[in-house]
Design an enzyme around this catalytic site. Structure first.
Site, PDB file in Angstrom:
ATOM      1  N   PRO A 210       0.836  -1.207   0.000  1.00  0.00           N
ATOM      2  CA  PRO A 210       0.000   0.000   0.000  1.00  0.00           C
ATOM      3  C   PRO A 210       0.866   1.250   0.000  1.00  0.00           C
ATOM      4  CG  PRO A 210       0.070  -0.947   2.193  1.00  0.00           C
ATOM      5  CD  PRO A 210       0.836  -1.884   1.301  1.00  0.00           C
ATOM      6  N   ARG A 248      -0.115  16.239 -10.399  1.00  0.00           N
ATOM      7  CA  ARG A 248      -1.307  15.392 -10.517  1.00  0.00           C
ATOM      8  C   ARG A 248      -2.470  16.055 -11.266  1.00  0.00           C
ATOM      9  NH1 ARG A 248      -3.995  13.489  -6.920  1.00  0.00           N
ATOM     10  NH2 ARG A 248      -4.269  11.430  -7.795  1.00  0.00           N
ATOM     11  N   CYS A 278       5.424  27.866 -17.642  1.00  0.00           N
ATOM     12  CA  CYS A 278       5.071  28.400 -18.961  1.00  0.00           C
ATOM     13  C   CYS A 278       4.219  27.440 -19.788  1.00  0.00           C
ATOM     14  CB  CYS A 278       6.351  28.731 -19.717  1.00  0.00           C
ATOM     15  SG  CYS A 278       7.379  27.278 -19.927  1.00  0.00           S
ATOM     16  N   GLU A 279       3.186  26.875 -19.160  1.00  0.00           N
ATOM     17  CA  GLU A 279       2.263  26.023 -19.909  1.00  0.00           C
ATOM     18  C   GLU A 279       0.859  26.255 -19.366  1.00  0.00           C
ATOM     19  OE1 GLU A 279       3.202  21.987 -20.480  1.00  0.00           O
ATOM     20  OE2 GLU A 279       5.344  22.363 -20.701  1.00  0.00           O
ATOM     21  N   TYR A 307       2.422  10.678  -4.674  1.00  0.00           N
ATOM     22  CA  TYR A 307       2.583  11.007  -6.098  1.00  0.00           C
ATOM     23  C   TYR A 307       2.586  12.525  -6.296  1.00  0.00           C
ATOM     24  CZ  TYR A 307       1.406   6.127  -6.057  1.00  0.00           C
ATOM     25  OH  TYR A 307       1.407   4.797  -5.769  1.00  0.00           O
TER      26      TYR A 307
HETATM   27  C1  LIG Z   1       4.047  -2.436  -8.184  1.00  0.00           C
HETATM   28  C2  LIG Z   1       3.352  -1.411  -7.357  1.00  0.00           C
HETATM   29  N1  LIG Z   1       3.004  -1.718  -6.103  1.00  0.00           N
HETATM   30  C3  LIG Z   1       2.395  -0.813  -5.304  1.00  0.00           C
HETATM   31  C4  LIG Z   1       2.097   0.451  -5.756  1.00  0.00           C
HETATM   32  C5  LIG Z   1       1.431   1.397  -4.814  1.00  0.00           C
HETATM   33  O1  LIG Z   1       0.150   1.705  -5.222  1.00  0.00           O
HETATM   34  P1  LIG Z   1      -0.798   2.594  -4.297  1.00  0.00           P
HETATM   35  O2  LIG Z   1      -0.065   3.829  -3.973  1.00  0.00           O
HETATM   36  O3  LIG Z   1      -1.982   2.836  -5.150  1.00  0.00           O
HETATM   37  O4  LIG Z   1      -1.126   1.776  -3.084  1.00  0.00           O
HETATM   38  C6  LIG Z   1       2.440   0.815  -7.053  1.00  0.00           C
HETATM   39  C7  LIG Z   1       2.125   2.160  -7.571  1.00  0.00           C
HETATM   40  O5  LIG Z   1       2.438   2.562  -8.645  1.00  0.00           O
HETATM   41  C8  LIG Z   1       3.084  -0.137  -7.877  1.00  0.00           C
HETATM   42  O6  LIG Z   1       3.420   0.154  -9.140  1.00  0.00           O
END
Ligand SMILES: Cc1ncc(COP(=O)(O)O)c(C=O)c1O
Length: 349
Positions: A210, A248, A278-279, A307
């Site tokens: 996670p 994002r 600049c976009e 992210y």
């Molecule tokens: C292989 C893998 N495991 C786990 C995750 C984590 O996903 P999340 O942040 O949705 O729990 C990702 C996210 O890109 C991933 O690519």
């Protein structure tokens, strides 16, 4: 690294997807036996580093990669523990950029080819097949795709065991969503129950990855309002953060709630919150009613813990922001603001 160290101290391991993430997980003190390595394009150098580190397992995403890891391990006189990342062809009902378990996506090995790929792995002399892995996508707000994937894997594990493979680990990836606006993702307890219903009878060690659900709601990006501008019948709030700091909204059209750091008594009028880059894709919100802040005020862009900084760049030669960790309400600087010199240091000429 401070956040990783904190999670490591609570018992977490790490799922890494690059040599850099492996380096960082190790720098944070995460023991190698708690590290798994996923990703469709592991380079020879990255494979060497992971073998040297002695990680728990590689989550292998193609039969070509099986061969590459086997060759590298053989050249090093090492054995590589592998799980195969199986693509179960399940629609995770999320943004197409973060859906990873569909038949047409680049990730994993198609479930229809799983048994033959495991046979191939078992025949390679420097690989130890130890488990099975699956990650179908991110920001899932329903349980059913997880359940569909798990049911498919359950049958496959029985077949693989019957084929003579010692499947000791089941890595179910990550993906549990969070609420940015009005989404109502399952609570982790509900998710855990759905997972355990299938996994508990399997007699297997469960690994999970996670990410967003741990970090997403815990981060805030604070930015200062530079200018209020009216143009073309629109109101713009121009802030000092840009798409390079938090991509994002530009990349996924995603929603982040934005609030003035100090309550104000202004009218909540619709405006676009935009950055200096600049976009025209450089925005944090469109037509959003935000209580009218004054120039110089701070705005908080919420749910920016996942992210966000990790996807930040130096586009427009913009140094990345400082990071501050709040521990029991006390702020601690865990990453200093970048300087122009930091950015030029790698350049030659
Ligand atoms: C292989 C893998 N495991 C786990 C995750 C984590 O996903 P999340 O942040 O949705 O729990 C990702 C996210 O890109 C991933 O690519």
């Amino acid at each position: 690294v401070a956040v990783l160290r904190l999670l490591g101290s609570l018992g977490a391991g790490a799922d890494v997807v690059s040599g850099g993430e492996l380096y960082r997980a190790r720098a944070a003190g995460i023991p190698p036996e708690r590290i798994v390595y996923s990703g469709v394009g592991k380079s020879p150098d990255e494979i060497v580093r992971a073998l040297r580190a002695g990680i728990l397992m590689f989550n292998v995403e193609s039969s070509e990669e099986l061969v590459a890891i086997n060759e590298t391990a053989a050249a090093m006189g090492a054995r590589a523990p592998v799980s195969l990342r199986i693509n179960p062809d399940v629609d995770p009902k999320t943004h197409k950029y973060i859906a990873t378990g569909l038949r047409e996506s680049k990730f994993g090995i198609a479930i229809a080819l799983a048994r033959e790929s495991y046979a191939k792995a078992a025949a390679l002399s420097n690989l130890d097949v130890v488990g099975l892995d699956c990650h179908i996508g991110s920001q899932l707000t329903e349980l059913s795709p997880f359940q569909d994937a798990l049911r498919r894997l359950e049958g496959l594990i029985a077949d693989l065991r019957a084929d003579g493979h010692a499947i000791r680990y089941l890595d179910i990836g990550g993906g549990l969503g969070i609420s940015y606006a009005d989404e109502k993702p399952p609570h982790p307890t509900e998710y855990a129950k759905a997972v355990l219903d299938v996994v508990a009878p399997l007699g297997i060690t469960l690994v999970m990855e996670p990410g967003r659900v741990i970090a997403g709601n815990s981060g805030v990006m604070v930015t200062r309002l530079l200018y209020r501008k009216h143009q073309g019948g629109k109101r713009f709030l121009i802030v000092d953060a840009g798409m390079n700091d938090l991509i994002r909204p530009s990349l996924y059209d995603s929603y982040h709630e934005i609030k003035p750091v100090r309550e104000n008594t202004g009218e909540a009028a619709p405006c676009d919150v935009v950055g200096p880059v600049c976009e025209s894709g450089d925005f944090f919100a469109k037509d959003r009613a935000i209580k009218d802040p004054r120039e110089g005020d701070l705005l908080a862009v919420l749910d920016a813990g996942a992210y966000s900084f990790s996807m930040a760049s130096n586009y427009n030669f913009r140094p990345r922001a400082a990071e501050v960790l709040l521990e029991a309400g006390r702020p601690r600087l865990i990453r200093r603001r970048e300087t122009f010199e930091d950015l030029t240091n790698c350049e030659i000429g």
